[in-house]
Structures are given as structure tokens and as C-alpha cells.
Write an enzyme that holds these catalytic residues in place. Structure first.
Site, PDB file in Angstrom:
ATOM      1  N   CYS B  99       3.780  -1.106   5.220  1.00 56.65           N
ATOM      2  CA  CYS B  99       3.173   0.157   4.802  1.00 56.65           C
ATOM      3  C   CYS B  99       2.282   0.586   5.955  1.00 56.65           C
ATOM      4  O   CYS B  99       1.198   0.017   6.139  1.00 56.65           O
ATOM      5  CB  CYS B  99       2.364  -0.010   3.513  1.00 56.65           C
ATOM      6  SG  CYS B  99       1.413   1.478   3.113  1.00 56.65           S
ATOM      7  N   CYS B 102      -1.213   2.360   4.629  1.00 58.18           N
ATOM      8  CA  CYS B 102      -2.280   1.579   3.985  1.00 58.18           C
ATOM      9  C   CYS B 102      -1.780   0.169   3.746  1.00 58.18           C
ATOM     10  O   CYS B 102      -1.579  -0.571   4.719  1.00 58.18           O
ATOM     11  CB  CYS B 102      -2.778   2.254   2.710  1.00 58.18           C
ATOM     12  SG  CYS B 102      -1.482   2.840   1.599  1.00 58.18           S
ATOM     13  N   SER B 103      -1.598  -0.212   2.494  1.00 56.96           N
ATOM     14  CA  SER B 103      -1.146  -1.584   2.237  1.00 56.96           C
ATOM     15  C   SER B 103      -0.296  -1.650   0.975  1.00 56.96           C
ATOM     16  O   SER B 103      -0.378  -2.605   0.219  1.00 56.96           O
ATOM     17  CB  SER B 103      -2.340  -2.523   2.117  1.00 56.96           C
ATOM     18  OG  SER B 103      -3.228  -2.048   1.122  1.00 56.96           O
ATOM     19  N   CYS B 104       0.545  -0.620   0.730  1.00 59.01           N
ATOM     20  CA  CYS B 104       1.414  -0.626  -0.444  1.00 59.01           C
ATOM     21  C   CYS B 104       2.289  -1.881  -0.422  1.00 59.01           C
ATOM     22  O   CYS B 104       2.903  -2.200   0.593  1.00 59.01           O
ATOM     23  CB  CYS B 104       2.284   0.625  -0.462  1.00 59.01           C
ATOM     24  SG  CYS B 104       1.324   2.129  -0.626  1.00 59.01           S
TER      25      CYS B 104
END
Lengths: 122, 200
Positions: B99, B102-104
């Protein structure tokens, strides 16, 4: 082809899918990601990565219809937008890499233009 | 490295929770329930889903066509969770999940993302130099295999269904699940038939 055909993710779609208009692109459609930079115009929340702006790709499939993050992020009433999985060749993006490698990215419909229409405009 | 934690982060978090509770958007019970759900999620769930797909063609079809339904069938509550998509590795195609924004991460079936997944270095390099990243993980793809990097930028969460390694004929679901690591479920590693797993 109806919106639901060929989209195996249909069952995963959130409620409200039926409320959205027919999607603009079918699998296999060549598309251009808008070379637009709303970041330069003011506060915004964009889920289209920088490295894909202005790049061409191929629609793999419709993933469903989702509330626009560009509105959600600011607590505004969010319109529902078609979300596609779009496939890009990796090499042209970076001018390096391995031939045949690809990037597969979720992109909202309002960020995509059909390639044919773009050619006519030029 | 991950984004640095700001000293005022806990204070801001408390203020946010307070505001959400104050406006009736969130209750303490909901917060506790979601915390418990997230805490009990682990890569063992994803590994089990993969092992079952290696053994059961019908389950494999369900997993690939509707990851959320497959997770629900495993007893994972997907209510309120983003839809789960499953990426099928092929003999000539390997998937790597990142991702960049962000940090999906498919938390419902893999638990908390590891720190490196959220790092600037991984997020920047996975899309530009995936083969370099894989090499640093010690992951060697067979010749002729193309890499497809899946940048998780919006509403789906993605998990990889790796290829079943050779030398696992006749293995039970438990034994297969044991070789499917967290790292294999996002594509930085491949399931390995190590001497240790053979000895099980």
C-alpha cells in the site's frame, strides 16, 4: 455487458451498489489516468498514486461501487463511484525494471479517461 | 523504517476517542469489541484459507471469487471490514502486495501488519523495484515468472494465494497451513518445504 457480468467481486460489494449508474469502462478498455494534481490547488485526499498520473493502463475488472474517499475524508456527503482494477506495465512508468512485470491498482472512474477520446482531443 | 511516532500521538488519540464518544459515534463497547476482533486475527487464518484452497477446488473457487464470503465461512466476521480480494499466483505470475499511500492490509485474516509493511522504504520500493525487494528477502522466483505488484490504494484489501510447493503431496490441511507464512500471504516470500516442516 451489464455491470455485474464478469465482476466476480459483485458479492463483496457494499450495500447501495444498485443505486449507481452503469460503469463507463469494460474489462480490456485502454484508459488514461488523469494527469491532474489537486494537491496543488488546496487541501484534498486522493487515492490515485502520483506515479500513475498521466499513465495509460488497461481495465482488468470493475471491483464495485464505493463512497468517494475525496469527500469522505472531509466529512462531506460522498457520492458513490465505480472502482476499477487497472493494470499497468511497470517499465514505462519508471524507465527501468523487468519486461513483463506489471502493477495492478484500484482507481476510481472519475480519474480515468478512455484512450480513444483522448486521441481525438489531441 | 516506519513513520516516526510523535510524542503527542497518545494525547491526540485520547482526544479523538473522547470526541467520537462525546458525539455518540463510538461507544467503549464497540471499541473493545473491535480491538478484540483485531487482536484475535492472525496470519494463521489466511494460511488456513490457502491450505484449504490447495486441497479443495470448490473452496478455491469461493476464495478467488469472493474472499469476504470465504473468510466468513472460516468464522471470521467481515461485518464492517473492507472486502477481501484474493490474488491467485500462477506458474508464470507472482503477486506482491503493497500500500504505497498508507498501510492497507487484510487485517481481518492476517492480523496487524508488520512494521516493515508500513515503512516508507517498502512502500516506495515495492512498486519501483519489486525484484530488488524480493531478492533482499531471499525470495528467488523461477525463471520466466513475471511479477505483478498490487498497490492497495482504495477500498479492497488483498491477500495472495501462493502456488502449492512441490514435495507436499498427501499433506494434511494442518501441515500445509504450517508452511504458509505471513510473508507468503503478501508475496514477499514463498511457502517453503523446509526440513523442519518435512519432519513434522
Amino acid at each position: 455487458m451489464t455491470p455485474a457480468e464478469g465482476t466476480s467481486a459483485a458479492a463483496s460489494d457494499p450495500p447501495g451498489k444498485s443505486a449507481f449508474a452503469a460503469p463507463r469502462f469494460e474489462p480490456g478498455a485502454r484508459v488514461l489516468v488523469l494527469d491532474d494534481w489537486p494537491e496543488r490547488r488546496g487541501p484534498c485526499h486522493i487515492r490515485t498514486p502520483h506515479y500513475l498520473r498521466g499513465r495509460t493502463g488497461t481495465v482488468q475488472r470493475l471491483l464495485g461501487c464505493f463512497a468517494s474517499p475525496e469527500d469522505l475524508a472531509f466529512g462531506r456527503p460522498a457520492s458513490r463511484r465505480a472502482l476499477y482494477h487497472v493494470l499497468f506495465e511497470q517499465q514505462p512508468i519508471w524507465n527501468e525494471g523487468h519486461c513483463g512485470d506489471e502493477l495492478l491498482v484500484e482507481i476510481f472512474e472519475h480519474w480515468l479517461e478512455p484512450i480513444e477520446a483522448t486521441k481525438k482531443a489531441i | 523504517m516506519s513513520a516516526p511516532t510523535r510524542p503527542d500521538s497518545p494525547v491526540r488519540l485520547e482526544a479523538l476517542i473522547g470526541a467520537l464518544k462525546g458525539r455518540g459515534i463510538l461507544t467503549e463497547d464497540e471499541l473493545t469489541a473491535r480491538q478484540a476482533q483485531t487482536d484475535c486475527a492472525s496470519p494463521e487464518i489466511g494460511a488456513r484459507m490457502v491450505a484449504r484452497a490447495w486441497l479443495d477446488p470448490e473452496w478455491r473457487r469461493l476464495l478467488l471469487s469472493d474472499g469476504s464470503a470465504a473468510a466468513e465461512a472460516m468464522g471470521v466476521s467481515m461485518a464492517g471490514a473492507p472486502p477481501l480480494g484474493v490474488l491467485e499466483d500462477m506458474p508464470r505470475r507472482h503477486h506482491l502486495v503493497v500500500c504505497t499511500l498508507c498501510s492497507c492490509y487484510p487485517r481481518a485474516v492476517l492480523g496487524y501488519p508488520p512494521h516493515w509493511y508500513k515503512s516508507f522504504a517498502y512502500r516506495a520500493r515495492a512498486v519501483r523495484d519489486p525484484r530488488g525487494v524480493l531478492a533482499e528477502w531471499g525470495t528467488v522466483l523461477p525463471k520466466g515468472v513475471e511479477v505483478r505488484v498490487v498497490d492497495s490504494t482504495a477500498d479492497y484489501r488483498w491477500m495472495v494465494l501462493p502456488l502449492r510447493p512441490e514435495g507436499t503431496d498427501g499433506w494434511s490441511e494442518d501441515r500445509l497451513a504450517a508452511i504458509v507464512t505471513r510473508d507468503a500471504l503478501v508475496g514477499v516470500a514463498l511457502p517453503q518445504v523446509t526440513p523442519r516442516t518435512v519432519a513434522v
